[in-house]
Write an enzyme that holds these catalytic residues in place. Structure first.
Site, PDB file in Angstrom:
ATOM      1  CB  THR A  28     -15.900  38.323 -28.093  1.00  0.00           C
ATOM      2  OG1 THR A  28     -16.972  37.523 -28.602  1.00  0.00           O
ATOM      3  CG2 THR A  28     -15.909  38.239 -26.575  1.00  0.00           C
ATOM      4  CE1 TYR A  69     -13.687  34.910 -26.991  1.00  0.00           C
ATOM      5  CE2 TYR A  69     -13.019  33.236 -28.567  1.00  0.00           C
ATOM      6  CZ  TYR A  69     -13.788  33.630 -27.502  1.00  0.00           C
ATOM      7  OH  TYR A  69     -14.673  32.738 -26.931  1.00  0.00           O
ATOM      8  CG  HIS A 102     -17.657  36.172 -22.088  1.00  0.00           C
ATOM      9  ND1 HIS A 102     -17.268  36.498 -23.356  1.00  0.00           N
ATOM     10  CD2 HIS A 102     -17.121  34.949 -21.849  1.00  0.00           C
ATOM     11  CE1 HIS A 102     -16.508  35.540 -23.862  1.00  0.00           C
ATOM     12  NE2 HIS A 102     -16.416  34.575 -22.967  1.00  0.00           N
ATOM     13  CE  LYS A 104     -21.349  36.679 -27.809  1.00  0.00           C
ATOM     14  NZ  LYS A 104     -20.797  36.551 -26.452  1.00  0.00           N
ATOM     15  CB  SER A 109     -16.659  29.962 -30.894  1.00  0.00           C
ATOM     16  OG  SER A 109     -15.462  30.371 -30.267  1.00  0.00           O
TER      17      SER A 109
END
Length: 430
Positions: free
Chosen positions: A186, A160, A302, A278, A137
């Site tokens: 994401t 992100y 998520h 994602k 991440s």
């Protein structure tokens, strides 16, 4: 983090024997765990309450969280017999074009050192041990270079939708230098989900020193010792000056709700390599993502932590496969608790499966040992499921799968093998 500022961790880290003594009962419990549910119980036992609830919870009333798991129980496995298969089976496949030993992997998840001081290094070592993909991440508490030293196999870096493009360029460059093979953007985290367990618990990392949080820390002695005897952790790949206790504030300041398809195109140009979107649950979004250049569709909600009553990912998977065709890679996560769940996802259109909560339960329960145990449990369960289904390889499971998996109570006529002709088999139920 007053205790860390005072240097308490430097003193406690030199005290011998305390950690092994505190850890011993949890280590024995991890050894004896027979499924992911066992690891969850150990994680709940070992961790501070607010940390466990942060890991375990979903959004709002947790309807999507429950449905995500229940959806798998509504799918029956209509197995073949007398297939003549000998264990162990061949579980190898390709993810992002790279050879791996398993068709499932540890999803990128934020702040792993919150759960156990081993943090992301535990998951990376476990993935290396089992020969599978590792996902890191962008809100990790371990740096890209440190992960690159540990995990030499295929890796995916998760990003992100940040506002700061210079920050994005910087972290992408770090990922390239760390030999990450793919990027996952994401897109279902443009607002911070309403996680009511966190609100009730007064979630902060580190704990506020209120009577309630101190009492919960006393009830979790090994977690508290880990926290107090190790250096404070930060967002190692974004800004090492930002303390990990400011997660929500940092996310709210950097997440860009206005991020759109044009921004995604710009990002793909900056990365210029294998890429996943994602957070897809709709066929039309999957088609759009494929058109602008994403090579992989990552079906995810998520972990049911964002939009309440979002659909179970396994339920929407077949429609995503129909939309993008047989040749586009699909990853699925969400609701996975068993190797049979992984088998069902592969059978219904996924090329690979990401696991989140299962390995984090293992991490929280026992660090590196716990993550290895979680992966091993799912590996053995998947191997057994494939053998009983009569499919000796992952490719065979994917080709024959739609004829093997049916919704509970439905007749074979109601669920034709929709992918058989695409995947090299004749029509009809196999």
């Amino acid at each position: 983090m007053p205790f860390h500022r005072m240097g308490v961790h430097k003193v406690l880290s030199k005290v011998p024997l305390v950690k092994p003594i505190l850890e011993a009962p949890y280590a024995r419990a991890v050894d004896n765990a027979v499924n992911i549910a066992d690891l969850r119980k150990i994680a709940k036992w070992r961790a501070h309450k607010m940390v466990f609830d942060y890991l375990d919870a979903g959004a709002d009333d947790e309807i999507s969280l429950r449905r995500g798991k229940d959806a798998y129980s509504e799918l029956e496995m209509h197995y073949h017999v007398l297939s003549g298969l000998q264990p162990p089976l061949d579980l190898s496949t390709k993810i992002f074009g790279k050879d791996v030993n398993l068709p499932f992997f540890t999803c990128p998840t934020a702040g792993n050192r919150m759960f156990h001081t081993d943090g992301e290094t535990a998951a990376a070592k476990a993935a290396e041990h089992h020969g599978t993909l590792y996902g890191l991440s962008s809100l990790a508490t371990t740096s890209i270079p440190d992960i690159a030293k540990i995990h030499k196999g295929p890796k995916v870096f998760q990003l992100y939708v940040w506002k700061d493009r210079e920050l994005v360029k910087d972290v992408l460059q770090k990922a390239k230098e760390g030999n990450f093979d793919a990027l996952a953007l994401t897109v279902d985290f443009t607002w911070y989900g309403n996680r009511e367990r966190d609100i009730r618990n007064g979630f902060t990392i580190p704990p506020n020193y209120t009577p309630k949080q101190v009492w919960e820390a006393i009830k979790a002695p090994v977690w508290s010792w880990d926290f107090l005897s190790n250096p404070a952790y930060t967002y190692a790949n974004i800004n090492t000056e930002v303390p990990a206790d400011s997660l929500a504030a940092f996310v709210n300041s950097q997440i860009n709700p206005a991020f759109d398809w044009k921004d995604a195109e710009w990002l793909l140009g900056e990365w210029n390599g294998p890429s996943a979107i994602k957070g897809v649950v709709r066929p039309d979004d999957a088609i759009k993502a494929k058109e602008i250049g994403f090579t992989t569709m990552w079906v995810s909600n998520h972990g049911a932590r964002q939009l309440e009553t979002s659909p179970a990912t396994i339920d929407v998977l077949p429609s995503i496969r129909d939309a993008v065709g047989a040749d586009t890679e699909i990853i699925l996560d969400g609701g996975i608790q068993r190797g049979t769940d992984i088998a069902k996802a592969l059978a219904l259109g996924a090329d690979a499966v990401g696991i989140g909560k299962p390995y984090l339960y293992g991490l929280t329960a026992g660090g590196e040992k716990g993550v290895k145990k979680a992966i091993e449990i799912l590996k053995v369960e998947l191997d057994r499921a494939m053998g009983l289904l009569g499919t000796g390889t992952v490719d065979e499971l994917k080709k024959r799968g739609p004829g093997l998996i049916k919704r509970r109570g439905a007749s074979a006529r109601d669920y034709p093998d929709r992918y058989a002709s695409e995947r090299g088999y004749g029509g009809g139920i196999i």
